[in-house]
Design a protein around this motif. Structure first.
Motif, PDB file in Angstrom:
ATOM      1  N   TYR A 126       0.811  -1.230   0.000  1.00  0.00           N
ATOM      2  CA  TYR A 126       0.000   0.000   0.000  1.00  0.00           C
ATOM      3  C   TYR A 126       0.842   1.276   0.000  1.00  0.00           C
ATOM      4  O   TYR A 126       0.443   2.288  -0.589  1.00  0.00           O
ATOM      5  CB  TYR A 126      -0.916   0.013   1.227  1.00  0.00           C
ATOM      6  N   PHE A 127       1.985   1.224   0.674  1.00  0.00           N
ATOM      7  CA  PHE A 127       2.761   2.455   0.883  1.00  0.00           C
ATOM      8  C   PHE A 127       4.205   2.316   0.401  1.00  0.00           C
ATOM      9  O   PHE A 127       5.116   2.908   0.959  1.00  0.00           O
ATOM     10  CB  PHE A 127       2.755   2.826   2.371  1.00  0.00           C
ATOM     11  N   GLY A 128       4.414   1.524  -0.652  1.00  0.00           N
ATOM     12  CA  GLY A 128       5.778   1.260  -1.100  1.00  0.00           C
ATOM     13  C   GLY A 128       6.208   2.021  -2.339  1.00  0.00           C
ATOM     14  O   GLY A 128       7.208   1.656  -2.970  1.00  0.00           O
ATOM     15  N   ASP A 129       5.465   3.065  -2.712  1.00  0.00           N
ATOM     16  CA  ASP A 129       5.843   3.827  -3.907  1.00  0.00           C
ATOM     17  C   ASP A 129       7.210   4.490  -3.731  1.00  0.00           C
ATOM     18  O   ASP A 129       8.055   4.450  -4.621  1.00  0.00           O
ATOM     19  CB  ASP A 129       4.788   4.879  -4.233  1.00  0.00           C
ATOM     20  N   GLY A 189       8.555   3.391   5.027  1.00  0.00           N
ATOM     21  CA  GLY A 189       7.569   4.006   4.149  1.00  0.00           C
ATOM     22  C   GLY A 189       6.705   4.976   4.939  1.00  0.00           C
ATOM     23  O   GLY A 189       6.862   5.112   6.154  1.00  0.00           O
ATOM     24  N   VAL A 190       5.803   5.648   4.261  1.00  0.00           N
ATOM     25  CA  VAL A 190       4.893   6.599   4.912  1.00  0.00           C
ATOM     26  C   VAL A 190       3.464   6.189   4.584  1.00  0.00           C
ATOM     27  O   VAL A 190       3.107   6.044   3.406  1.00  0.00           O
ATOM     28  CB  VAL A 190       5.154   8.048   4.437  1.00  0.00           C
ATOM     29  N   ASN A 191       2.649   5.986   5.628  1.00  0.00           N
ATOM     30  CA  ASN A 191       1.275   5.535   5.394  1.00  0.00           C
ATOM     31  C   ASN A 191       0.339   6.699   5.077  1.00  0.00           C
ATOM     32  O   ASN A 191       0.773   7.855   4.975  1.00  0.00           O
ATOM     33  CB  ASN A 191       0.761   4.718   6.589  1.00  0.00           C
ATOM     34  N   HIS A 192      -0.947   6.423   4.950  1.00  0.00           N
ATOM     35  CA  HIS A 192      -1.915   7.433   4.545  1.00  0.00           C
ATOM     36  C   HIS A 192      -2.188   8.462   5.643  1.00  0.00           C
ATOM     37  O   HIS A 192      -2.879   9.460   5.406  1.00  0.00           O
ATOM     38  CB  HIS A 192      -3.230   6.766   4.126  1.00  0.00           C
ATOM     39  N   HIS A 193      -1.659   8.232   6.843  1.00  0.00           N
ATOM     40  CA  HIS A 193      -1.771   9.210   7.918  1.00  0.00           C
ATOM     41  C   HIS A 193      -0.500  10.058   8.052  1.00  0.00           C
ATOM     42  O   HIS A 193      -0.390  10.858   8.971  1.00  0.00           O
ATOM     43  CB  HIS A 193      -2.030   8.507   9.258  1.00  0.00           C
ATOM     44  N   THR A 227       6.213   3.904   8.592  1.00  0.00           N
ATOM     45  CA  THR A 227       5.888   2.493   8.774  1.00  0.00           C
ATOM     46  C   THR A 227       7.084   1.651   8.357  1.00  0.00           C
ATOM     47  O   THR A 227       7.701   1.892   7.309  1.00  0.00           O
ATOM     48  CB  THR A 227       4.637   2.102   7.960  1.00  0.00           C
ATOM     49  N   LEU A 228       7.445   0.690   9.174  1.00  0.00           N
ATOM     50  CA  LEU A 228       8.636  -0.124   8.951  1.00  0.00           C
ATOM     51  C   LEU A 228       8.390  -1.160   7.859  1.00  0.00           C
ATOM     52  O   LEU A 228       7.406  -1.910   7.915  1.00  0.00           O
ATOM     53  CB  LEU A 228       9.050  -0.815  10.241  1.00  0.00           C
ATOM     54  N   LEU A 229       9.295  -1.222   6.893  1.00  0.00           N
ATOM     55  CA  LEU A 229       9.164  -2.143   5.762  1.00  0.00           C
ATOM     56  C   LEU A 229      10.278  -3.186   5.722  1.00  0.00           C
ATOM     57  O   LEU A 229      10.403  -3.911   4.744  1.00  0.00           O
ATOM     58  CB  LEU A 229       9.155  -1.359   4.439  1.00  0.00           C
ATOM     59  N   LYS A 245       8.822  -6.658  -6.419  1.00  0.00           N
ATOM     60  CA  LYS A 245       8.300  -5.341  -6.786  1.00  0.00           C
ATOM     61  C   LYS A 245       9.226  -4.249  -6.259  1.00  0.00           C
ATOM     62  O   LYS A 245       9.447  -4.138  -5.061  1.00  0.00           O
ATOM     63  CB  LYS A 245       6.895  -5.157  -6.219  1.00  0.00           C
ATOM     64  N   ALA A 246       9.761  -3.432  -7.165  1.00  0.00           N
ATOM     65  CA  ALA A 246      10.660  -2.342  -6.768  1.00  0.00           C
ATOM     66  C   ALA A 246       9.876  -1.057  -6.553  1.00  0.00           C
ATOM     67  O   ALA A 246       8.903  -0.799  -7.270  1.00  0.00           O
ATOM     68  CB  ALA A 246      11.735  -2.112  -7.830  1.00  0.00           C
ATOM     69  N   PRO A 247      10.254  -0.244  -5.586  1.00  0.00           N
ATOM     70  CA  PRO A 247       9.575   1.046  -5.394  1.00  0.00           C
ATOM     71  C   PRO A 247       9.902   2.001  -6.537  1.00  0.00           C
ATOM     72  O   PRO A 247      10.903   1.834  -7.231  1.00  0.00           O
ATOM     73  CB  PRO A 247      10.152   1.545  -4.069  1.00  0.00           C
ATOM     74  N   LYS A 248       9.059   3.003  -6.721  1.00  0.00           N
ATOM     75  CA  LYS A 248       9.311   3.993  -7.768  1.00  0.00           C
ATOM     76  C   LYS A 248      10.490   4.902  -7.412  1.00  0.00           C
ATOM     77  O   LYS A 248      11.177   5.421  -8.291  1.00  0.00           O
ATOM     78  CB  LYS A 248       8.063   4.841  -7.996  1.00  0.00           C
ATOM     79  N   GLY A 249      10.715   5.084  -6.128  1.00  0.00           N
ATOM     80  CA  GLY A 249      11.822   5.929  -5.693  1.00  0.00           C
ATOM     81  C   GLY A 249      12.351   5.502  -4.339  1.00  0.00           C
ATOM     82  O   GLY A 249      11.608   4.935  -3.526  1.00  0.00           O
ATOM     83  N   ILE A 250      13.642   5.722  -4.117  1.00  0.00           N
ATOM     84  CA  ILE A 250      14.262   5.439  -2.826  1.00  0.00           C
ATOM     85  C   ILE A 250      14.954   6.697  -2.334  1.00  0.00           C
ATOM     86  O   ILE A 250      15.764   7.298  -3.057  1.00  0.00           O
ATOM     87  CB  ILE A 250      15.269   4.277  -2.912  1.00  0.00           C
TER      88      ILE A 250
END
Length: 230
Positions: free
Chosen positions: A138-141, A163-167, A171-173, A200-205
């Motif tokens: 959900y939050f891995g972009d 990562g950063v959640n919708h709030h 969040t630890l990945l 699945k790779a994120p769009k940015g790191i």
């Protein structure tokens, strides 16, 4: 005389820069040693996290002076580094491996990979629980990867995927420990993390200025690297 492997004495200077005391020869390296009692005491103090300086001073107090010891503080430090901590590191690595296996047995969605060196100490390890894997979907972009040099007894580098959640909360990945901060270590780490996340790779790191990290990312995944200034 290099051709015959001998030395020729051409000059002798009898004046010494400081007085010589033959009665202190026991403090020369070849004469210093740690008795079995001293070694067991050092191990006990290290187990309960007593500082090295306090351990050495306790020996000085018991003997009455430094000269009565037959060893110096440097000898205590070497024994801790070469013997006590090395053995403890191997045992702790085994226990940590057992812990990871137990976590996997409890939840099959728990992921870990552990790579040990020839002496059975930790070289690389990565782990992520089911919650971290679900959060990445959900939050891995865009993912932040940071390393912190841990100055504890193991001298391992701690890495964390965030990562950063919708709030707007972190969040630890995934978490990792690596022995060396080189390209091959980080390449191993990112490859394992990608397997954990189903390839699945994120769009940015988002990461720091470490060249080894950035190079490893480029070798492992097609993603944009955002540099964080520290």
């Amino acid at each position: 005389m290099k051709d015959v492997g001998l030395w020729t004495i051409s000059k002798v200077v009898l004046n010494h820069s400081h007085p010589c005391y033959p009665n202190q020869a026991e403090m020369l390296k070849q004469h210093r040693e740690l008795s079995m009692f001293v070694r067991r005491t050092i191990e006990t103090h290290e187990e309960v996290r007593i500082r090295l300086s306090k351990t050495y001073q306790s020996f000085v107090a018991a003997a009455g002076s430094h000269r009565e010891l037959g060893f110096i503080e440097k000898d205590v430090r070497k024994y801790i580094t070469r013997e006590v901590r090395n053995i403890s590191e191997k045992d702790d690595a085994k226990e940590f491996g057992k812990y990871l296996v137990r976590m996997k047995e409890t939840n099959q969605n728990f992921f870990f990979e552990l790579n040990l060196e020839g002496d059975h100490c930790i070289k690389h390890v990565l782990w992520a629980d089911a919650r971290s894997k679900n959060a990445f979907d959900y939050f891995g972009d865009v993912v932040s990867f940071d390393t912190t040099y841990n100055t504890n007894r193991y001298n391992l580098v701690l890495g964390s995927f965030i990562g950063v959640n919708h709030h707007g909360q972190s969040t630890l990945l995934g978490c990792a420990l690596v022995k060396n901060e080189d390209i091959q270590s980080f390449k191993w780490l990112f490859e394992c993390w990608l397997r954990c996340m189903g390839g699945k790779a994120p769009k940015g790191i988002l990461t720091d200025q470490c060249a080894s990290i950035q190079r490893a990312i480029k070798l492992c995944m097609p993603t944009t690297i955002h540099r964080r200034c520290i």
